[in-house]
Design an enzyme around this catalytic site. Structure first.
Site, PDB file in Angstrom:
ATOM      1  N   LYS A 544      43.728  22.018   9.771  1.00 30.79           N
ATOM      2  CA  LYS A 544      44.045  21.632  11.144  1.00 30.79           C
ATOM      3  C   LYS A 544      44.922  20.382  11.094  1.00 30.79           C
ATOM      4  CE  LYS A 544      40.693  21.897  14.172  1.00 30.79           C
ATOM      5  NZ  LYS A 544      39.368  21.683  14.819  1.00 30.79           N
ATOM      6  N   LYS A 713      32.864  17.818  15.373  1.00 30.89           N
ATOM      7  CA  LYS A 713      31.640  18.012  14.578  1.00 30.89           C
ATOM      8  C   LYS A 713      31.781  17.326  13.223  1.00 30.89           C
ATOM      9  CE  LYS A 713      31.031  22.636  16.607  1.00 30.89           C
ATOM     10  NZ  LYS A 713      32.426  22.906  17.040  1.00 30.89           N
TER      11      LYS A 713
END
Length: 879
Positions: A544, A713
């Protein structure tokens, strides 16, 4: 419900700016503006509402005329006509409710002004309001003949025009009997036929300010905890109120009042705690029959009744509730199975191109659609009501067991019975298959069309993502709202609506990737290995990349797939890009896909080697995905049971030789894992992200979700579990709603102290933390016996509340004075205590006399526009 809350919840999100600003009206009253000023404000609000009302009415009227013409034609396309008629009906209902809400908003504002300012003869609400009603047409939404015609035409689309024509002079009950529940305008037509307009809320908002003062006083002094008897009576009153709300539950809910009264009678004859020897004799009875000190006994229904009989009553009530719950689940499942068959038949007829294409058939199909849609919503509502029923019984049983241990501490049963309660089928079983069946029904009625699958070897996703926290008590309601617009997306076999997902995130000992993501550095990456389900066959290698939106770029996620045995060779560099390309060729992949995947393979391998990355943190959760298959316009995911685990035990880069993840057979220490208390909702949009569908806006403004900007997270798990390696913590870590979960993962020394304290207090108290964690959103005041109080007094050297080093001297969540203030994203009650103790602590900090424990700085993502940099540069050059 207060009107201020009602107008926020009932207002359509895409019309929100055009409703009367009720909050601003109350602010002006609070500022005690004069009459001309307030009348001028009300006139401005009425003009705003009137402009929108007239514009929208003209649009809806034109649509009504077009639909009327199309319905009369024999060659009309049925599928398109049904959808347009459905949307038109929603707009008609929305416009009627728009007029109703604004009517009430203006009326209540004027009434409140008269009361607060004590105007003579209530001139605003009696005189000025009548003038406004003559001047603006939206006040006449009930009596306007044009509105009546609009409703009648809409009823004709649903084949209800004959029924509507017979409603003159009918009572509200007769109207609702004449019109089917599936007709969406039942309430509006019934409201229009009332002789007098009734208020939308039972009580006005005149006392809002007093209530705010009371709430502020409570906040300043902390929560006022009552005695055990008061808490017990309060719960009994609330339980009784819930029973009265649902008359059909009265004979099905656990008889809390009876069980509690019998328990109190037993406790009244039980006496104090008995001295029990630590040894047993096989020839001596501890409690001979008919002797003092025997099991307490009362007369109940004319018979001798002992404590064991009370336990039998509890068991019987549990069994009864279980039977009722299972029977209701079977009814809902059976109803959904039948409904699904009917929805499939309706969908098949809608897609039948050989069938008659006419307005008459469109009206018939629309009426059937309304009936099926209403039945689906009713079954969903029945399931949600069943969940409330289960939670209510769960609360009752837990409260009874805590009362037992408080009143009869010599025979504690709370821990044992709570374990037994959680193993009941009606609590332990997964009933999410109901939502899967319900989702299938709504999908068939919406006529969802799948997109095209992306089978490229290198997959990338460009999207706009926002994340929200969802309290556990709202999870089922949220799922029910979403599945009415998007189907549950399932690519696995099984009955549940969610799938287990594991992700292992990579970083080095300096936590470079963590800090890059924390600071939102342009080009900052996150690397992870992800797999789905319990069996690991294929592993997705994902990257990402964060890019600043103002530059015209969008953050992107890229990934390729590896077979599980190849993960370790890939990480340590023994599996080369050429071997990867050969494997892809053998699988029949296209050359262009192979080239793109090999490029990503090389880039990730190079980063792992250069930065010496290795497994650091694992996240694990159950994900329910909502998406029209292979259509990424709107995607929503809901992650529950979120847990994070330390994974920094496998080495880094070339030193990874055996394992790339933790061995699941080895127990995990308490300080090496953390459980997140809320569900995580992710809304992912493509295309026009600034104007999402109306239902998405309504969902996000429903009050069930709270946006947590840039929640991660990976960042949360790293900050909690690897505190000694990180230099800063995310801003949400101070939120009081997650404090207990963070403290549960405190380092071993704190956990050891906590274990010592709990172990000293005995079984009933030892189970308290676990019970609170596992009881979902249910919280009760815990009783404490005198003996426990003495034990606690003897062990004061053990801290009352251990804190995680990450939290430092953060204010405790239950109103204890002192400490650094936290946040409360979910808007729950939080004490704001502090006072002199807080001032003393601040003074000590200033003088350098405070504790030497350091608290990590908090990082809040901030968007800095380019002009800020240019302004700084100009200032620097001028210097």
């Amino acid at each position: 419900m207060k009107f201020g809350v009602l107008i926020e919840q009932a207002a359509r999100a895409d019309w929100a700016a055009n409703y009367v600003n009720y909050k601003r009206a109350k602010d002006k009253i609070k500022d005690r503006v004069d009459v001309p000023t307030f009348k001028g404000f009300i006139a401005e609000e009425c003009s705003k509402v009137e402009r929108f009302y007239q514009t929208k009415f003209e649009e809806i009227e034109q649509e009504s005329e077009q639909l009327t013409v199309m319905m009369s034609q024999k060659s009309s396309q049925v599928a398109g006509l049904v959808k347009r008629s459905w949307n038109h009906t929603e707009d008609v209902r929305g416009l009627y409710d728009f007029g109703r809400l604004n009517y009430e908003g203006i009326r209540k504002s004027l009434k409140k002004y008269d009361k607060v300012m004590k105007t003579k003869d209530q001139v605003l609400q009696k005189v000025y309001f009548e003038e406004l009603k003559k001047q603006y047409t939206f006040f006449n939404f009930r009596t306007d003949e044009k509105v009546k015609v609009l409703l009648e035409k809409c009823a004709a689309f649903w084949n209800q025009d004959d029924a509507v024509s017979k409603l003159k002079g009918a009572s509200i009950t007769e109207i609702k009997e004449l019109l089917p529940d599936s007709f969406p305008l039942v309430d509006q037509i019934a409201d229009q036929n009332k002789t007098q307009l009734e208020p939308l809320t039972e009580e006005d908002d005149e006392d809002d300010d007093d209530e705010k003062v009371e709430r502020q006083e409570v906040d300043e002094h902390g929560p006022q905890e009552g005695t055990d008897e008061e808490n017990d009576s309060h719960f009994e009153r609330d339980f009784q109120r819930q029973r009265n709300k649902k008359p059909e539950w009265k004979k099905m809910l656990a008889d809390y009042q009876l069980l509690n009264n019998v328990l109190k009678q037993l406790a009244s004859v039980a006496g104090g705690k008995l001295a029990t020897p630590m040894v047993a004799s096989l020839t001596m009875s501890d409690h001979p029959e008919a002797a003092y000190g025997a099991s307490p006994e009362i007369i109940y229904e004319g018979k001798a009744f002992k404590e064991v009989d009370w336990f039998r009553m509890v068991d019987k009530e549990m069994e009864f509730v279980s039977k009722v719950t299972n029977a209701e689940i079977m009814r809902v499942r059976s109803g959904l199975a039948t409904l699904r068959d009917r929805c499939e038949q309706w969908s098949k007829e809608m897609k039948d191109k050989s069938a008659e294409q006419s307005g008459a058939r469109a009206r018939t199909m629309l009426t059937q659609l309304g009936g099926l849609e209403a039945e689906a919503k009713q079954l969903g509502s029945d399931f949600l009501a069943l969940e409330k029923f289960v939670n209510l019984n769960y609360q009752a049983f837990e409260k009874l067991l805590k009362n037992h241990d408080r009143l009869m501490p010599h025979t504690p049963c709370h821990q044992f019975y709570m374990s037994k309660l959680r193993n009941q089928d009606w609590i332990r079983n997964d009933f999410s298959d109901v939502f899967v069946a319900l989702s299938d029904c709504h999908s068939l009625l919406r006529q969802d069309d799948s997109g095209v699958a992306n089978n490229d070897a290198k997959q990338d996703f460009v999207r706009n993502t926002k994340k929200y926290w969802v309290p556990t008590e709202h999870v089922s309601s949220l799922k029910h709202l979403i599945l009415q617009h998007l189907p549950v997306f399932r690519v696995w076999t099984g009955g549940g609506d969610s799938q287990l997902i594991n992700s292992v995130y990579f970083d080095n000992r300096q936590m470079q990737l963590y800090h890059g993501r924390m600071d939102k550095t342009p080009g900052a990456i996150a690397l992870r290995l992800r797999w789905y389900g319990t069996e690991i066959k294929s592993v997705f290698v994902e990257r990402k990349t964060h890019l600043d939106a103002w530059t015209g770029n969008v953050s992107v996620k890229e990934r390729f797939v590896l077979d599980e045995p190849l993960v370790v060779p890939f990480l340590n560099g023994s599996y080369t890009v050429n071997e990867f390309a050969d494997d892809m060729k053998r699988k029949g992949k296209k050359d262009s896909d192979i080239q793109e995947a090999c490029k990503l393979f090389s880039q990730i391998a190079r980063v792992i080697e250069s930065k010496q990355l290795g497994p650091t943190v694992r996240t694990q959760y159950m994900r329910t995905a909502f998406q029209i298959p292979f259509d990424a316009t709107v995607r929503i995911s809901l992650d529950t049971n979120l847990a994070m685990v330390r994974e920094d035990c496998c080495g880094y880069a070339s030193t990874i030789t055996e394992r790339w993840r933790r061995d699941e057979r080895i127990p995990v220490k308490a300080s090496e894992h953390t459980h997140f208390p809320h569900a995580i909702l992710e809304v992912k949009l493509q295309g026009d992200v600034e104007n999402p569908p109306r239902w998405v806006k309504d969902l996000l403004e429903s009050g069930m979700v709270t946006e947590v900007y840039k929640f991660s997270k990976f960042i949360h798990g790293s900050a909690v579990l690897l505190t000694e390696l990180v230099a800063a913590a995310p801003y949400w870590i101070d939120d009081v709603s997650i404090r207990d979960s963070v403290n549960a993962s405190a380092p071993s020394a704190a956990n050891k102290a906590r274990t010592t304290k709990i172990g000293t207090l005995g079984g009933a108290q030892a189970s308290r933390k676990k019970d609170d964690d596992e009881s979902s959103s249910i919280t009760f005041s815990d009783g404490q016996s005198k003996s426990q109080g003495r034990v606690r007094a003897l062990s004061r050297e053990v801290p009352e509340e251990e804190t995680h080093p990450l939290l430092g001297q953060m204010r405790p969540s239950m109103g204890q004075k002192g400490g650094r203030p936290g946040t409360d994203f979910l808007g729950r009650h939080v004490s704001r205590g502090g006072g002199a103790d807080q001032q003393d602590q601040d003074m000590c900090s200033c003088c350098g006399l405070a504790s030497s424990q350091k608290t990590l700085p908090r990082k809040v993502p901030v968007r800095i526009e380019p002009k800020t940099y240019f302004a700084n540069e100009r200032t620097f050059l001028s210097w």
